[in-house]
Design an enzyme around this catalytic site. Structure first.
Site, PDB file in Angstrom:
ATOM      1  N   HIS A  80       3.011  14.331   0.310  1.00 32.25           N
ATOM      2  CA  HIS A  80       2.386  15.615  -0.023  1.00 32.25           C
ATOM      3  C   HIS A  80       3.465  16.681  -0.017  1.00 32.25           C
ATOM      4  CE1 HIS A  80      -1.739  14.235   0.121  1.00 32.25           C
ATOM      5  NE2 HIS A  80      -1.519  13.652   1.294  1.00 32.25           N
ATOM      6  N   ASN A  84      -5.387   6.310  -6.797  1.00 27.86           N
ATOM      7  CA  ASN A  84      -6.037   7.631  -6.668  1.00 27.86           C
ATOM      8  C   ASN A  84      -5.115   8.718  -7.195  1.00 27.86           C
ATOM      9  OD1 ASN A  84      -4.276   7.295  -4.506  1.00 27.86           O
ATOM     10  ND2 ASN A  84      -5.544   8.445  -3.073  1.00 27.86           N
ATOM     11  N   HIS A 136       0.834  -1.211   0.000  1.00 23.61           N
ATOM     12  CA  HIS A 136       0.000   0.000   0.000  1.00 23.61           C
ATOM     13  C   HIS A 136       0.866   1.258   0.000  1.00 23.61           C
ATOM     14  CE1 HIS A 136      -3.821   2.031   1.821  1.00 23.61           C
ATOM     15  NE2 HIS A 136      -3.165   2.852   1.022  1.00 23.61           N
ATOM     16  N   ASP A 138       1.148   2.772   3.781  1.00 25.88           N
ATOM     17  CA  ASP A 138       0.247   3.805   3.241  1.00 25.88           C
ATOM     18  C   ASP A 138       1.046   5.091   2.984  1.00 25.88           C
ATOM     19  OD1 ASP A 138      -1.978   5.096   2.291  1.00 25.88           O
ATOM     20  OD2 ASP A 138      -3.007   5.224   4.217  1.00 25.88           O
ATOM     21  N   ASN A 191      -5.623   9.445   7.250  1.00 29.11           N
ATOM     22  CA  ASN A 191      -6.928   8.805   7.117  1.00 29.11           C
ATOM     23  C   ASN A 191      -6.708   7.300   6.955  1.00 29.11           C
ATOM     24  OD1 ASN A 191      -9.617   8.450   6.840  1.00 29.11           O
ATOM     25  ND2 ASN A 191      -9.732   9.112   4.700  1.00 29.11           N
ATOM     26  N   HIS A 204       1.437   5.201  -2.180  1.00 32.97           N
ATOM     27  CA  HIS A 204       0.945   6.185  -3.155  1.00 32.97           C
ATOM     28  C   HIS A 204       2.159   6.764  -3.866  1.00 32.97           C
ATOM     29  CE1 HIS A 204      -3.231   6.187  -1.639  1.00 32.97           C
ATOM     30  NE2 HIS A 204      -2.640   5.835  -0.510  1.00 32.97           N
TER      31      HIS A 204
HETATM   32 ZN   LIG Z   1      -6.878   4.638   2.436  1.00 32.04          ZN
HETATM   33 ZN   LIG Z   2      -3.714   4.846   0.977  1.00 27.51          ZN
END
Ligand SMILES: [Zn+2]
Ligand SMILES: [Zn+2]
Length: 447
Positions: free
Chosen positions: A325, A110, A76, A321, A294, A78
């Protein structure tokens, strides 16, 4: 034939002799000092410490006092490609992963545009085949544009190499839509991973709903926002006999819901993040936006349940996760800041320092949970055995450092552990026999 789900950039396999390292591979049941030879991309040989002759032409690494682990696998992350390259890209993201001891990661969809089509998946995999330092798998969206209304072309995406599907960042709010996705999964395979959140409960919240949110006057997100969705979707998965993975569990009730689903024999698995395993709502008191994520950091009781879940196996693996940013995006008032923390470069050291050193978790168990995700996603598991691809992490458990003091490999620096004194430094990461990371101070080439 479907494309292989993992891709990586060009690699040059090197020949190495790691002399007298402490090999710890819980899956191969090794916990002892060895010489380890890496040749032609594979673990070639394990010998007694000092027992393997050094061949000219192979790099000699004196490993006494250091630990050699199977490289980690993160299900997981990003990587922000396409569209948000100012936060991260395939090169910087996989460089950060390699620096954290990872040889494989799975990227979330995303992005901008959302990864929900076969042409986009194909082009991303082509970019990864040029830029990725380590293996990357991609999870396209369950629903088009993450809109929760229309399924993506799951079969076509699987054929193009999708590891599985997720709407991460958002929940699949419609139970009927999730059920439909699980019915398609039966035909095309691939794990469905779920970010659990009920927007009617979480809306307007910026942190965990509890004593600290009340004290700070910040809108709270109740833990039932997550746990009721975990319970609902576990029931749907059980009914459909489908394979689902619950992402970033954060509270007692979610762990209980998963334990019950597993006890019933449902095919569910879960992950927990270093930040949820190590931090709580108390860490949000300073309103540092790096502590805004989150699901939000919850209570000490929730944290203890996650640790116990990791120990018992209710929680199958650790996932960072990793959510980069840009500085200017995070340097705004708490309520306006985007959610997420980076985590690839600190995961092992933070968990080693916070859980293994105080005696809460065994090192072997931590290593198992940091490598377990590959098997959950039906991918080959890294193991230190002759004939296996060399995916290895060399760590110095005694080395201390301040997280971020020498900058980050990631393009972003929003790490919730920044400034903390940690122990357990990654010295070297080998992926497919190639050295993909070498700690700056650790560049001694033996002869
Ligand atoms: Zn999430
Ligand atoms: Zn995530």
């Amino acid at each position: 034939m479907a494309a292989h789900p993992l891709v990586h950039g060009p690699r040059t396999a090197v020949d190495l002799l790691l002399r007298d390292v402490h090999v710890l591979d819980p899956r191969a049941l090794i916990d002892a000092r060895h010489d380890v030879r890496v040749r032609g991309g594979e673990v070639a040989e394990l010998g007694d410490p000092g027992g393997l002759a050094h061949d000219p032409g192979e790099e000699l690494i004196e490993g006494r006092g250091q630990h050699l682990l199977p490289a980690f696998f993160d299900p997981h992350v990003h990587l922000r490609v396409p569209g948000q390259e100012h936060k991260e890209d395939l090169d910087s993201g996989t460089r950060a992963a390699a620096a954290g001891g990872y040889a494989g990661v799975i990227a979330m969809p995303n992005t901008d545009p959302v990864l929900d089509s076969a042409p986009l998946l194909r082009s991303l995999r082509e970019t990864a085949a040029r830029e990725a330092r380590i293996s990357v798998g991609f999870m396209p969206a369950i629903t088009r544009g993450l809109n929760g209304e229309q399924l993506s072309e799951m079969a076509e995406l699987r054929h193009e190499g999708a590891v599985g599907f997720t709407d991460d960042g958002k929940p699949v709010t419609s139970a009927g839509m999730l059920r439909k996705a699980l019915q398609y999964q039966r035909l095309c395979g691939g794990v469905i991973a779920l970010h659990e959140e009920d927007p009617t409960l979480s809306r307007g919240g910026s942190m965990h709903e509890g004593a600290v949110s009340v004290a700070l006057g910040i809108g709270g997100i109740p833990t039932i926002s997550e746990s009721t969705m975990v319970a609902r979707d576990a029931a749907i998965a059980g009914y459909e006999d489908a394979r689902v993975h619950f992402q970033h569990l954060s509270c007692v009730a979610s762990v209980q819901a998963v334990a019950e689903a597993k006890a019933k024999g449902f095919r569910v698995s879960t992950e927990a993040s270093p930040h949820h395993l190590l931090l709580t709502e108390e860490d949000v008191r300073g309103m540092d936006t790096r502590m805004k994520m989150n699901p939000p950091l919850a209570t000490e009781q929730d944290r203890q349940a996650l640790i116990e879940g990791l120990r018992s196996g209710t929680i199958d693996c650790v996932a960072t996760d990793h959510a980069p940013h840009a500085r200017e995006e995070k340097e705004v008032p708490f309520e306006q800041a985007p959610m997420g923390t980076t985590g690839l470069e600190t995961a092992f050291a933070a968990l080693y320092t916070g859980l293994v050193l105080p005696g809460v978790l065994e090192l072997a168990l931590l290593v198992e949970r940091m490598t377990a995700a590959a098997a959950l996603y039906e991918l080959p598991t890294y193991t230190i055995a002759p004939g296996e691809p060399a995916n290895l992490t060399l760590v110095d458990l005694d080395a201390e450092f301040v997280a971020g003091e020498r900058g980050w490999e990631s393009r972003s620096e929003n790490c919730c552990f920044a400034g903390r004194r940690l122990r357990g430094k990654v010295l070297l990461t080998v992926a497919g026999g190639a050295v993909v990371y070498r700690e700056r101070a650790f560049s001694v080439v033996g002869a």
